[in-house]
Design a protein around this motif. Structure first.
Motif, PDB file in Angstrom:
ATOM      1  N   LYS A 168      15.627  -4.620   0.226  1.00  0.00           N
ATOM      2  CA  LYS A 168      14.491  -4.502  -0.689  1.00  0.00           C
ATOM      3  C   LYS A 168      13.925  -3.089  -0.751  1.00  0.00           C
ATOM      4  O   LYS A 168      13.535  -2.613  -1.805  1.00  0.00           O
ATOM      5  N   TYR A 169      13.887  -2.380   0.354  1.00  0.00           N
ATOM      6  CA  TYR A 169      13.210  -1.081   0.378  1.00  0.00           C
ATOM      7  C   TYR A 169      14.154   0.089   0.593  1.00  0.00           C
ATOM      8  O   TYR A 169      13.719   1.233   0.740  1.00  0.00           O
ATOM      9  N   ASN A 170      15.441  -0.230   0.643  1.00  0.00           N
ATOM     10  CA  ASN A 170      16.430   0.811   0.848  1.00  0.00           C
ATOM     11  C   ASN A 170      16.049   1.656   2.066  1.00  0.00           C
ATOM     12  O   ASN A 170      16.171   2.877   2.078  1.00  0.00           O
ATOM     13  N   ALA A 171      15.527   0.986   3.068  1.00  0.00           N
ATOM     14  CA  ALA A 171      15.047   1.680   4.263  1.00  0.00           C
ATOM     15  C   ALA A 171      15.791   1.146   5.469  1.00  0.00           C
ATOM     16  O   ALA A 171      16.394   0.074   5.427  1.00  0.00           O
ATOM     17  N   GLU A 172      15.722   1.908   6.533  1.00  0.00           N
ATOM     18  CA  GLU A 172      16.318   1.420   7.757  1.00  0.00           C
ATOM     19  C   GLU A 172      15.235   0.742   8.594  1.00  0.00           C
ATOM     20  O   GLU A 172      14.089   1.205   8.606  1.00  0.00           O
ATOM     21  N   ALA A 173      15.599  -0.362   9.222  1.00  0.00           N
ATOM     22  CA  ALA A 173      14.619  -1.039  10.062  1.00  0.00           C
ATOM     23  C   ALA A 173      14.522  -0.309  11.387  1.00  0.00           C
ATOM     24  O   ALA A 173      15.509   0.200  11.907  1.00  0.00           O
ATOM     25  N   GLY A 174      13.308  -0.285  11.918  1.00  0.00           N
ATOM     26  CA  GLY A 174      13.109   0.229  13.265  1.00  0.00           C
ATOM     27  C   GLY A 174      12.405  -0.842  14.066  1.00  0.00           C
ATOM     28  O   GLY A 174      11.717  -1.698  13.506  1.00  0.00           O
ATOM     29  N   PHE A 175      12.593  -0.803  15.367  1.00  0.00           N
ATOM     30  CA  PHE A 175      11.953  -1.806  16.218  1.00  0.00           C
ATOM     31  C   PHE A 175      11.170  -1.097  17.308  1.00  0.00           C
ATOM     32  O   PHE A 175      11.722  -0.287  18.051  1.00  0.00           O
ATOM     33  N   MET A 234       0.804  -1.228   0.000  1.00  0.00           N
ATOM     34  CA  MET A 234       0.000   0.000   0.000  1.00  0.00           C
ATOM     35  C   MET A 234       0.837   1.279   0.000  1.00  0.00           C
ATOM     36  O   MET A 234       0.337   2.347  -0.318  1.00  0.00           O
ATOM     37  N   PHE A 235       2.131   1.162   0.324  1.00  0.00           N
ATOM     38  CA  PHE A 235       2.966   2.368   0.430  1.00  0.00           C
ATOM     39  C   PHE A 235       3.728   2.678  -0.857  1.00  0.00           C
ATOM     40  O   PHE A 235       4.540   3.595  -0.895  1.00  0.00           O
ATOM     41  N   LYS A 236       3.490   1.919  -1.898  1.00  0.00           N
ATOM     42  CA  LYS A 236       4.227   2.091  -3.154  1.00  0.00           C
ATOM     43  C   LYS A 236       4.205   3.561  -3.608  1.00  0.00           C
ATOM     44  O   LYS A 236       3.147   4.186  -3.638  1.00  0.00           O
ATOM     45  N   GLY A 237       5.382   4.080  -3.912  1.00  0.00           N
ATOM     46  CA  GLY A 237       5.448   5.451  -4.404  1.00  0.00           C
ATOM     47  C   GLY A 237       5.490   6.496  -3.299  1.00  0.00           C
ATOM     48  O   GLY A 237       5.564   7.700  -3.561  1.00  0.00           O
ATOM     49  N   ILE A 238       5.450   6.069  -2.058  1.00  0.00           N
ATOM     50  CA  ILE A 238       5.510   7.018  -0.936  1.00  0.00           C
ATOM     51  C   ILE A 238       6.848   6.808  -0.215  1.00  0.00           C
ATOM     52  O   ILE A 238       7.318   5.677  -0.114  1.00  0.00           O
ATOM     53  N   SER A 239       7.436   7.896   0.247  1.00  0.00           N
ATOM     54  CA  SER A 239       8.731   7.778   0.911  1.00  0.00           C
ATOM     55  C   SER A 239       8.575   7.096   2.288  1.00  0.00           C
ATOM     56  O   SER A 239       7.869   7.595   3.161  1.00  0.00           O
ATOM     57  N   THR A 240       9.225   5.939   2.435  1.00  0.00           N
ATOM     58  CA  THR A 240       9.170   5.204   3.707  1.00  0.00           C
ATOM     59  C   THR A 240      10.597   4.879   4.165  1.00  0.00           C
ATOM     60  O   THR A 240      11.031   3.732   4.104  1.00  0.00           O
ATOM     61  N   PRO A 241      11.333   5.881   4.613  1.00  0.00           N
ATOM     62  CA  PRO A 241      12.744   5.665   4.936  1.00  0.00           C
ATOM     63  C   PRO A 241      12.997   4.774   6.152  1.00  0.00           C
ATOM     64  O   PRO A 241      14.097   4.237   6.295  1.00  0.00           O
ATOM     65  N   VAL A 242      12.008   4.644   7.019  1.00  0.00           N
ATOM     66  CA  VAL A 242      12.176   3.734   8.160  1.00  0.00           C
ATOM     67  C   VAL A 242      10.953   2.821   8.206  1.00  0.00           C
ATOM     68  O   VAL A 242       9.819   3.282   8.061  1.00  0.00           O
ATOM     69  N   ILE A 243      11.198   1.525   8.358  1.00  0.00           N
ATOM     70  CA  ILE A 243      10.101   0.556   8.423  1.00  0.00           C
ATOM     71  C   ILE A 243      10.199  -0.188   9.753  1.00  0.00           C
ATOM     72  O   ILE A 243      11.244  -0.759  10.076  1.00  0.00           O
ATOM     73  N   PHE A 244       9.111  -0.139  10.505  1.00  0.00           N
ATOM     74  CA  PHE A 244       9.145  -0.678  11.871  1.00  0.00           C
ATOM     75  C   PHE A 244       8.489  -2.041  12.005  1.00  0.00           C
ATOM     76  O   PHE A 244       7.513  -2.350  11.322  1.00  0.00           O
TER      77      PHE A 244
END
Lengths: 352, 293
Positions: free
Chosen positions: B176-183, B138-148
């Motif tokens: 895959k998402y070039n994002a940083e993981a968050g916990f 659902m987030f395709k095309g939206i900036s999601t730099p951190v994924i928790f």
């Protein structure tokens, strides 16, 4: 950890307890995680019927896993076992464990039929073993506060009470697991209402009679989705039970207890307690009229939190009971058996 | 990360202090437009990051954001997965294996069940990857730099000692998402030592931090000591869960703690959003002043 249940003085416990798990489903895995984080617990084995679940637990957690629980008991010799299997297997497994001298934490309800509980209670007493059942609401600070106010006579003589629980478990015509099978302990009465009955027994007083009951099905074919009943305590005080697991306006199970007394009223759920006092004769922290307090004021501090303080607190209480640090008088097989008997009264009344 | 992040609990009837308020909020935010309006209030208050659950309804919000790029320039979403109740309810109904069959996309699950139970470790982790992809759609095309990872999953894995799975989440989200993981966690000190042990340095961790010590497992003092060590990029949440403490005192407490990079809060009304945001900025300035003295 500094627990103060029943004002027992708590000393630092150091004995490690060897614990096994039978049944790694939704509740079992949650218990396993809490046990895994407990400083005084060594998890010696996990048994389940799902190869997939066992494989994952072995691979990533490094637990010893067993598809046959008897083999687990013989091989790793746990001192205590947490049982989280479908209700119909509770009695046979709990009996085996107690016979072998193992302390038991069993998921609720205690047994499929009220008669089965008696033997378990006797066996546990004979052997001097710790028993506990997973009625976690008793470890929620707001309900503990409601009990304190009612037992202390602060709201006077109780005129009437209501116990309710609603949630979104079955909201469509589709279900094919043990919770939909009355022979396995499925249904809203055993699953949801059991919690409320147990809570009324504890917070308000033991239920003695059931003068009316209706079990209704909305979506389920073989079990009830709603439980409505008129209850009576030993003291003669009457109350209403209203439970429904097919109500999707609730995000998750939501349980509440209301008690109206000669000096005031209490409305309590897992997140807040609302208390009304008719006069200025009030306990500390309250005033005449309404006082609303939140769980933030009562939350029992825990060392590891997973889904609510109460889940960690009940497991910690079980371990500390084995270590003889606390008295093992909350949620014993005996009180859970009382709840089973009320369930049976409701069933019988509904049949009439 | 921005100093102030906007949360979404209020939109979905999540209120840890009151079931009754939860229901009132669920009614208030029945329509997507009411959520979008409130996000607008947050933007006006200078908040440009929305940290939200992968709740089904967020997908409608994402559609709106994609459809109005001018309005959301520089706007970021930090997805928090999974929306646990979806899976928890499914497990109650279908069991664990049944739930995986229902939610792991494609024939993946069917194929590994065929031919008995010849599981290899790789399969479980790729199953997790497929679930992440499903939640991220659902987030395709939206900036999601951190994924928790939501606290119920982070903490479940933590208790089960499944460090490798936490590490796999971290690695996959980066790859895959070039994002940083968050916990997200309710067990900050325990989690940090476990993340460190699998080589995750300076992780982004979101935890309850408040002057009342609410949901700070192990105790407030232990959290304060952990923060002093400065080994994580910490987001403080549930900062207002201060019981009897006023919002002002609650925020002052958090702003005075060391090494808190961001503060997450959710609110429904424009007034509350503005008040909380300006309190944070006010105490940040006071702290800066006293530090430069």
């Amino acid at each position: 950890m500094a627990f103060g249940f029943n004002n027992v003085k708590i000393e630092e416990a150091t004995t490690m307890i060897k614990v096994g798990l039978i049944g790694a489903g939704k509740m079992g895995i949650s218990h396993l995680s809490i046990l895994g984080a407990h400083p005084d617990v060594e998890i010696v084995g996990v048994s389940d019927t799902s190869k997939l679940v066992l494989d994952v637990l072995k691979k990533y957690s490094g637990f010893k896993v067993f598809s046959d629980y008897s083999k687990m008991l013989d091989e790793v010799k746990p001192e205590a076992v947490v049982v989280a299997v479908p209700t119909k297997f509770h009695t046979i497994i709990n009996k085996t464990l107690l016979s072998k001298g193992i302390h038991v934490f069993s998921e609720k309800p205690l047994a499929l039929k009220a008669e089965e509980g008696e033997e378990l209670v006797r066996l546990a007493k004979e052997k001097g073993l710790v028993t506990q059942v997973g009625y976690h609401n008793k470890f929620i600070g707001t309900f503990m506060e409601a009990k304190r106010l009612i037992n202390g006579g602060h709201i006077g003589d109780i005129f009437h009470f209501t116990g309710e629980s609603y949630g979104p478990v079955v909201v469509k015509n589709k279900q094919n697991n043990w919770r939909a099978d009355p022979e396995e302990g499925g249904g809203c009465l055993m699953d949801y209402a059991a919690h409320v009955i147990d809570l009324i027994n504890y917070v308000i007083g033991p239920i003695e009679r059931v003068s009316g009951a209706k079990l209704e099905s909305y979506y389920s074919r073989n079990v009830e989705d709603g439980v409505y009943s008129l209850l009576e305590l030993a003291s003669g005080v009457g109350g209403v039970l209203s439970v429904n697991w097919s109500d999707e306006t609730y995000r998750k199970m939501s349980t509440s207890v209301t008690a109206l007394g000669s000096k005031g009223k209490i409305i309590c759920d897992a997140t807040e307690i609302k208390v009304y006092f008719k006069s200025s004769d009030v306990p500390g922290g309250y005033t005449k009229g309404w006082t609303i307090k939140h769980i933030n004021d009562f939350a029992v501090p825990v060392d590891f939190y997973l889904r609510g303080e109460e889940y960690s607190a009940q497991i910690d209480y079980f371990i500390k009971s084995i270590q003889k640090v606390v008295p093992n008088d909350i949620n014993t097989f005996e009180t859970a058996w009382q709840t089973d008997r009320v369930i049976s009264l409701i069933k019988n009344c509904a049949k009439k | 990360m921005d100093r102030i992040l906007f949360g979404d609990n209020q939109f979905f009837g999540v209120n840890h202090a009151s079931d009754e308020k939860s229901r009132a909020q669920a009614i208030r935010f029945k329509d997507d437009s009411s959520i979008i309006r409130t996000l607008g209030y947050a933007q006006e208050a200078g908040i440009n990051t929305f940290m939200c659950t992968t709740h089904d309804r967020i997908s409608g919000i994402c559609d709106y954001i994609r459809g109005n790029p001018d309005k959301y320039q520089g706007f970021k979403i930090y997805p928090c997965m999974p929306y646990a109740h979806k899976y928890a309810n499914a497990v109650t109904e279908l069991g664990i294996v049944g739930t995986l069959k229902e939610y792991v996309p494609g024939n993946f699950f069917g194929s590994i069940f065929k031919g008995g139970v010849a599981f290899v470790s790789k399969d479980y982790l790729s199953m997790m990857e497929l679930l992440i992809d499903a939640e991220m759609k659902m987030f395709k095309g939206i900036s999601t730099p951190v994924i928790f990872l939501q606290n119920v999953v982070t903490d479940l894995l933590l208790g089960l000692g499944m460090k490798e799975v936490l590490k796999s989440f971290y690695d996959y989200v980066a790859k895959k998402y070039n994002a940083e993981a968050g916990f997200i966690t309710m067990n900050l000190p325990k989690l940090l030592s476990v993340l460190n042990s699998v080589g995750i340095e300076n992780p982004i961790v979101c935890a309850s931090i408040n002057s009342a010590g609410f949901r700070m497992s192990g105790g407030k003092e232990l959290y304060e000591q952990t923060l002093k060590q400065g080994k994580a990029r910490v987001i403080a949440m549930q900062v207002l869960s201060g019981g009897a403490v006023s919002a002002k005192e609650a925020i002052e407490y958090v702003c005075n703690l060391p090494n808190i990079e961001s503060i997450l809060f959710g609110a429904s009304s424009r007034g509350n959003i503005n008040e909380t945001a300006s309190l944070i900025r006010q105490f940040d300035r006071t702290t800066e002043l006293s530090e430069s003295k």
